[in-house]
Design a protein around this motif. Sequence first.
Motif, PDB file in Angstrom:
ATOM      1  N   ALA A  20       0.834  -1.209   0.000  1.00  0.00           N
ATOM      2  CA  ALA A  20       0.000   0.000   0.000  1.00  0.00           C
ATOM      3  C   ALA A  20       0.866   1.256   0.000  1.00  0.00           C
ATOM      4  CB  ALA A  20      -0.927  -0.012   1.212  1.00  0.00           C
ATOM      5  N   ALA A  21       1.917   1.261   0.829  1.00  0.00           N
ATOM      6  CA  ALA A  21       2.791   2.438   0.922  1.00  0.00           C
ATOM      7  C   ALA A  21       3.548   2.658  -0.376  1.00  0.00           C
ATOM      8  CB  ALA A  21       3.753   2.259   2.086  1.00  0.00           C
ATOM      9  N   PHE A  22       4.038   1.566  -0.976  1.00  0.00           N
ATOM     10  CA  PHE A  22       4.782   1.680  -2.232  1.00  0.00           C
ATOM     11  C   PHE A  22       3.856   2.172  -3.353  1.00  0.00           C
ATOM     12  CE2 PHE A  22       8.694   0.524  -4.440  1.00  0.00           C
ATOM     13  CZ  PHE A  22       8.279   0.471  -5.764  1.00  0.00           C
ATOM     14  N   ALA A  23       2.646   1.612  -3.394  1.00  0.00           N
ATOM     15  CA  ALA A  23       1.685   2.006  -4.428  1.00  0.00           C
ATOM     16  C   ALA A  23       1.335   3.478  -4.304  1.00  0.00           C
ATOM     17  CB  ALA A  23       0.424   1.148  -4.320  1.00  0.00           C
ATOM     18  N   GLU A  24       1.129   3.940  -3.088  1.00  0.00           N
ATOM     19  CA  GLU A  24       0.783   5.343  -2.857  1.00  0.00           C
ATOM     20  C   GLU A  24       1.908   6.275  -3.298  1.00  0.00           C
ATOM     21  OE1 GLU A  24      -0.599   8.285   0.834  1.00  0.00           O
ATOM     22  OE2 GLU A  24      -0.241   6.136   1.183  1.00  0.00           O
ATOM     23  N   GLY A  27       1.462   6.629  -7.016  1.00  0.00           N
ATOM     24  CA  GLY A  27       0.113   6.854  -7.531  1.00  0.00           C
ATOM     25  C   GLY A  27      -0.501   5.628  -8.164  1.00  0.00           C
ATOM     26  N   LEU A  28      -0.209   4.459  -7.600  1.00  0.00           N
ATOM     27  CA  LEU A  28      -0.743   3.204  -8.136  1.00  0.00           C
ATOM     28  C   LEU A  28      -1.784   2.625  -7.192  1.00  0.00           C
ATOM     29  CD1 LEU A  28       2.662   1.524  -9.090  1.00  0.00           C
ATOM     30  CD2 LEU A  28       1.089   2.679 -10.673  1.00  0.00           C
ATOM     31  N   LYS A  29      -2.589   1.717  -7.687  1.00  0.00           N
ATOM     32  CA  LYS A  29      -3.500   0.959  -6.827  1.00  0.00           C
ATOM     33  C   LYS A  29      -2.733  -0.248  -6.281  1.00  0.00           C
ATOM     34  CE  LYS A  29      -7.797   2.255  -9.157  1.00  0.00           C
ATOM     35  NZ  LYS A  29      -8.999   1.763  -9.873  1.00  0.00           N
ATOM     36  N   ARG A  30      -3.044  -0.602  -5.024  1.00  0.00           N
ATOM     37  CA  ARG A  30      -2.334  -1.737  -4.407  1.00  0.00           C
ATOM     38  C   ARG A  30      -2.538  -3.015  -5.206  1.00  0.00           C
ATOM     39  NH1 ARG A  30      -2.397  -6.079  -2.117  1.00  0.00           N
ATOM     40  NH2 ARG A  30      -4.659  -6.245  -2.278  1.00  0.00           N
ATOM     41  N   ALA A  31      -3.737  -3.227  -5.715  1.00  0.00           N
ATOM     42  CA  ALA A  31      -4.036  -4.432  -6.500  1.00  0.00           C
ATOM     43  C   ALA A  31      -3.191  -4.471  -7.763  1.00  0.00           C
ATOM     44  CB  ALA A  31      -5.508  -4.483  -6.843  1.00  0.00           C
ATOM     45  N   ALA A  32      -2.976  -3.295  -8.367  1.00  0.00           N
ATOM     46  CA  ALA A  32      -2.162  -3.231  -9.588  1.00  0.00           C
ATOM     47  C   ALA A  32      -0.715  -3.581  -9.272  1.00  0.00           C
ATOM     48  CB  ALA A  32      -2.253  -1.842 -10.209  1.00  0.00           C
ATOM     49  N   LEU A  33      -0.232  -3.045  -8.141  1.00  0.00           N
ATOM     50  CA  LEU A  33       1.146  -3.353  -7.730  1.00  0.00           C
ATOM     51  C   LEU A  33       1.296  -4.845  -7.470  1.00  0.00           C
ATOM     52  CD1 LEU A  33       3.977  -2.295  -6.939  1.00  0.00           C
ATOM     53  CD2 LEU A  33       3.122  -2.069  -4.605  1.00  0.00           C
ATOM     54  N   GLY A  34       0.327  -5.450  -6.806  1.00  0.00           N
ATOM     55  CA  GLY A  34       0.356  -6.887  -6.556  1.00  0.00           C
ATOM     56  C   GLY A  34       0.423  -7.683  -7.846  1.00  0.00           C
TER      57      GLY A  34
END
Length: 252
Positions: A20-24, A27-34
């Motif tokens: 969540a912190a990395f995505a934020e 400017g990414l969504k956590r699901a997208a980062l996953g």
Amino acid sequence: MSFFGKNIKKIRTVKGLSQAAFAELFGLKRAALGAYEEQRSEPKIETIIKIANHFSIKIDKLLTSEITVNELLQFKENLTIANNDVKTALFAKVPCITENNSSDYLAHFKNDIFIDELPHLSLPINTTKVFRAFTVSNLEMTNQDKGFYPKDIVIGEQTPTNIIKKLTNGTLVFAIVDDTILFRRLYVTDNNVIFRADHKNIEDKIYKISDVKELWRVRYVFCKRIPEFSTSFEDTLMNMQQEILKMKAKIE
């Protein structure tokens, strides 16, 4: 499939960031980062450029090869493990006396420049005390296949000669006496010192305390081979078993 997913997961782990912190941060969504980390999808080129620039990593490196932790730590100064500064343990540097330099040591042991140029061991021991390492070169300190063998290394703590009389008899030491380095057990009688080997066929060496130029009380040992740690009780029991077998053989 690129290495992008594996690499950003490693970066995130090294930085101690949650998904969540990395995505934020980008400017990414956590699901997208996953999905990127699990290699189920690839990011847009703008996202790749943004992450590469932020961590000062070349885009081709980010995409085409798996980045090591060491490489990550070199890419950007503030990229450290668990978001904390990497702390280097303070190890003592111990000059080492070997077969090759022992004669030079006897001639120059009081020369600080010579001591600094000796090979050193880095050890997690008390850095406020002075130590020397000595490489065993003979079998004088062996007894019935036990003891110290050539290439073993003993680490001695500097011991002032004026407290020799306070040392316990049998203390393991190495010392400079009579232009030689002795590694033996120390015994004190009046104003004399006896250096005694564990090997029963080696004669004692007796000197005046004033003849001792340097003394190092052994504190640590590095053995070239794994030593046996059998107790005296086990040794006694084994000897008894052997004697019983001998008696039994005679009777039969």
